[in-house]
Design a protein around this motif. Structure first.
Motif, PDB file in Angstrom:
ATOM      1  N   PHE A 165      12.251 -16.974   1.971  1.00 27.79           N
ATOM      2  CA  PHE A 165      12.119 -17.441   0.591  1.00 27.79           C
ATOM      3  C   PHE A 165      13.383 -17.166  -0.222  1.00 27.79           C
ATOM      4  N   GLY A 166      14.447 -16.723   0.483  1.00 27.81           N
ATOM      5  CA  GLY A 166      15.715 -16.483  -0.185  1.00 27.81           C
ATOM      6  C   GLY A 166      15.830 -15.135  -0.873  1.00 27.81           C
ATOM      7  N   TRP A 167      14.985 -14.189  -0.498  1.00 23.56           N
ATOM      8  CA  TRP A 167      15.015 -12.881  -1.122  1.00 23.56           C
ATOM      9  C   TRP A 167      15.611 -11.851  -0.158  1.00 23.56           C
ATOM     10  N   SER A 168      16.196 -10.832  -0.735  1.00 22.76           N
ATOM     11  CA  SER A 168      16.716  -9.719   0.086  1.00 22.76           C
ATOM     12  C   SER A 168      15.584  -8.732   0.383  1.00 22.76           C
ATOM     13  N   SER A 169      15.841  -7.865   1.310  1.00 23.55           N
ATOM     14  CA  SER A 169      14.826  -6.868   1.705  1.00 23.55           C
ATOM     15  C   SER A 169      14.487  -5.913   0.564  1.00 23.55           C
ATOM     16  N   SER A 170      15.355  -5.825  -0.449  1.00 23.29           N
ATOM     17  CA  SER A 170      15.083  -4.915  -1.571  1.00 23.29           C
ATOM     18  C   SER A 170      13.852  -5.355  -2.364  1.00 23.29           C
ATOM     19  N   GLN A 171      13.462  -6.603  -2.264  1.00 18.56           N
ATOM     20  CA  GLN A 171      12.287  -7.100  -2.975  1.00 18.56           C
ATOM     21  C   GLN A 171      10.991  -6.495  -2.408  1.00 18.56           C
ATOM     22  N   PHE A 172      11.095  -5.974  -1.215  1.00 17.70           N
ATOM     23  CA  PHE A 172       9.887  -5.390  -0.621  1.00 17.70           C
ATOM     24  C   PHE A 172       9.446  -4.141  -1.376  1.00 17.70           C
ATOM     25  N   SER A 173      10.383  -3.469  -2.025  1.00 18.70           N
ATOM     26  CA  SER A 173      10.030  -2.270  -2.800  1.00 18.70           C
ATOM     27  C   SER A 173       9.128  -2.619  -3.982  1.00 18.70           C
ATOM     28  N   CYS A 174       9.132  -3.865  -4.406  1.00 12.76           N
ATOM     29  CA  CYS A 174       8.226  -4.319  -5.465  1.00 12.76           C
ATOM     30  C   CYS A 174       6.968  -4.956  -4.885  1.00 12.76           C
ATOM     31  N   LEU A 175       7.119  -5.641  -3.746  1.00 10.88           N
ATOM     32  CA  LEU A 175       5.980  -6.306  -3.132  1.00 10.88           C
ATOM     33  C   LEU A 175       4.985  -5.308  -2.570  1.00 10.88           C
ATOM     34  N   GLN A 176       5.517  -4.221  -2.011  1.00 10.31           N
ATOM     35  CA  GLN A 176       4.625  -3.237  -1.369  1.00 10.31           C
ATOM     36  C   GLN A 176       3.613  -2.640  -2.362  1.00 10.31           C
ATOM     37  N   PRO A 177       4.042  -2.121  -3.515  1.00 10.37           N
ATOM     38  CA  PRO A 177       3.050  -1.583  -4.444  1.00 10.37           C
ATOM     39  C   PRO A 177       2.174  -2.654  -5.091  1.00 10.37           C
ATOM     40  N   LEU A 178       2.710  -3.922  -5.238  1.00  9.33           N
ATOM     41  CA  LEU A 178       1.937  -4.995  -5.843  1.00  9.33           C
ATOM     42  C   LEU A 178       0.692  -5.281  -5.036  1.00  9.33           C
ATOM     43  N   TRP A 179       0.866  -5.513  -3.748  1.00  6.27           N
ATOM     44  CA  TRP A 179      -0.289  -5.872  -2.938  1.00  6.27           C
ATOM     45  C   TRP A 179      -1.102  -4.644  -2.505  1.00  6.27           C
ATOM     46  N   ALA A 180      -0.454  -3.475  -2.551  1.00  6.11           N
ATOM     47  CA  ALA A 180      -1.225  -2.258  -2.298  1.00  6.11           C
ATOM     48  C   ALA A 180      -2.256  -2.063  -3.416  1.00  6.11           C
ATOM     49  N   LEU A 181      -1.852  -2.394  -4.650  1.00  9.72           N
ATOM     50  CA  LEU A 181      -2.765  -2.269  -5.778  1.00  9.72           C
ATOM     51  C   LEU A 181      -3.825  -3.358  -5.758  1.00  9.72           C
ATOM     52  N   GLU A 182      -3.433  -4.585  -5.359  1.00  9.77           N
ATOM     53  CA  GLU A 182      -4.363  -5.708  -5.383  1.00  9.77           C
ATOM     54  C   GLU A 182      -5.412  -5.623  -4.274  1.00  9.77           C
ATOM     55  N   SER A 183      -4.965  -5.333  -3.039  1.00 11.78           N
ATOM     56  CA  SER A 183      -5.885  -5.430  -1.899  1.00 11.78           C
ATOM     57  C   SER A 183      -5.758  -4.282  -0.911  1.00 11.78           C
ATOM     58  N   GLY A 184      -4.787  -3.412  -1.097  1.00 15.21           N
ATOM     59  CA  GLY A 184      -4.541  -2.368  -0.097  1.00 15.21           C
ATOM     60  C   GLY A 184      -4.023  -2.971   1.203  1.00 15.21           C
ATOM     61  N   TRP A 185      -3.430  -4.185   1.115  1.00 17.94           N
ATOM     62  CA  TRP A 185      -2.888  -4.919   2.274  1.00 17.94           C
ATOM     63  C   TRP A 185      -3.997  -5.223   3.309  1.00 17.94           C
ATOM     64  N   ASN A 186      -5.226  -5.374   2.829  1.00 16.64           N
ATOM     65  CA  ASN A 186      -6.367  -5.655   3.701  1.00 16.64           C
ATOM     66  C   ASN A 186      -6.617  -7.162   3.703  1.00 16.64           C
ATOM     67  N   ILE A 187      -6.585  -7.771   4.886  1.00 17.26           N
ATOM     68  CA  ILE A 187      -6.744  -9.230   4.976  1.00 17.26           C
ATOM     69  C   ILE A 187      -8.169  -9.664   4.623  1.00 17.26           C
ATOM     70  N   TYR A 188      -9.108  -8.738   4.654  1.00 23.71           N
ATOM     71  CA  TYR A 188     -10.489  -9.092   4.350  1.00 23.71           C
ATOM     72  C   TYR A 188     -10.925  -8.592   2.964  1.00 23.71           C
ATOM     73  N   ALA A 189      -9.970  -8.114   2.166  1.00 22.57           N
ATOM     74  CA  ALA A 189     -10.318  -7.585   0.841  1.00 22.57           C
ATOM     75  C   ALA A 189     -10.918  -8.682  -0.016  1.00 22.57           C
ATOM     76  N   SER A 190     -12.021  -8.398  -0.660  1.00 20.55           N
ATOM     77  CA  SER A 190     -12.717  -9.385  -1.487  1.00 20.55           C
ATOM     78  C   SER A 190     -13.143  -8.735  -2.788  1.00 20.55           C
ATOM     79  N   ASN A 191     -12.904  -9.406  -3.877  1.00 22.22           N
ATOM     80  CA  ASN A 191     -13.305  -8.915  -5.198  1.00 22.22           C
ATOM     81  C   ASN A 191     -14.660  -9.520  -5.531  1.00 22.22           C
ATOM     82  N   PRO A 192     -15.717  -8.706  -5.583  1.00 21.99           N
ATOM     83  CA  PRO A 192     -17.052  -9.274  -5.798  1.00 21.99           C
ATOM     84  C   PRO A 192     -17.232  -9.895  -7.177  1.00 21.99           C
ATOM     85  N   SER A 193     -16.483  -9.454  -8.147  1.00 24.87           N
ATOM     86  CA  SER A 193     -16.670  -9.989  -9.499  1.00 24.87           C
ATOM     87  C   SER A 193     -15.910 -11.287  -9.732  1.00 24.87           C
TER      88      SER A 193
END
Length: 250
Positions: A165-193
């Motif tokens: 996507f044209g990004w450097s590896s340094s962007q992972f330092s932002c992506l890692q906490p983003l999706w850790a907060l959203e889903s815990g990097w779980n492919i089956y994570a589901s928000n019931p609400s």
């Protein structure tokens, strides 16, 4: 008096003989079998046998006939000359017409040959261009290294996809906490609400079908869709993380 009459008779007789001789000579000069020649000879023969004329009248008739023969001979020669001129003109016109037709045919053949040559050159140029494009495409395909499918943990897969996507590896330092907060990097994570689903928490989860039919259980498909969403909405993972930190969602 008798002596004069005798001399006139002799002259008339001589004139008649001379007339007959002139008629024969004139008839010989006319075209054989011609209508004019036959008519003139017949007329002259009739004139010779006119015995009722006096010797003086016969002399006059001889002069008149000789003058008529000369005129007729001149008329015939003029007609023959005119016919020859007309024939030459017709032959010249026919030759000019044949030459013009030959030139037109040659011009048409040259134009046809030039058109065929131009078409052949254009076809050759198009074929050469197509071959060159094919060769360039083959060279580019050979020069590009084969891209291996990302593998490993979801975090490792996401880090490998950043360059796509044209990004450097340094962007992972932002992506890692983003999706850790959203889903815990779980492919089956589901928000019931809300009904959000998967690692990027797509809402609804069926949106990820645009990235692949296995969106419900494949980490690479979910991550590919999530990175595409971030790029289109925020521009980069770090920008999306900034929005998450400020508003509590992205």
């Amino acid at each position: 008096m008798n002596g004069k009459r005798s001399r006139l008779i002799i002259v008339a007789a001589a004139g008649t003989l001379t007339l007959a001789t002139a008629i024969s000579a004139a008839a010989a000069t006319l075209p054989a079998g011609s209508v004019a020649g036959a008519a003139d000879a017949h007329m002259l023969t009739q004139t010779v046998h006119v015995d009722t004329l006096s010797p003086a009248q016969r002399l006059v008739s001889f002069d008149t006939t000789r003058y008529g023969l000369a005129q007729r001979q001149t008329s015939y020669e003029s007609a023959a000359a005119n016919a020859a001129v007309a024939k030459a003109a017709a032959q010249k016109a026919a030759a000019q017409k044949a030459a013009a037709a030959k030139a037109a045919a040659a011009k048409a053949a040259a134009a046809k040959a030039a058109a065929a040559k131009a078409a052949a050159q254009q076809a050759a140029q198009e074929q050469a261009a197509q071959q060159q494009a094919t060769q360039q495409a083959a060279q580019q395909t050979t020069a590009q290294p084969a891209t291996s499918a990302p593998s490993g943990s979801p975090q490792q897969i996401a880090e490998q996809m950043l360059s796509q996507f044209g990004w450097s590896s340094s962007q992972f330092s932002c992506l890692q906490p983003l999706w850790a907060l959203e889903s815990g990097w779980n492919i089956y994570a589901s928000n019931p609400s809300s009904g959000a689903y998967g690692i990027p928490q797509a809402l609804p989860g069926s949106k990820m079908a645009s990235a692949g039919p296995d969106w419900q259980g494949d980490a690479a498909t979910q991550i590919r869709w999530g990175l595409s969403y971030i790029q289109g909405t925020y521009g980069s993972p770090c920008a999306a993380w900034s929005h998450e930190e400020a508003d509590g969602w992205y």
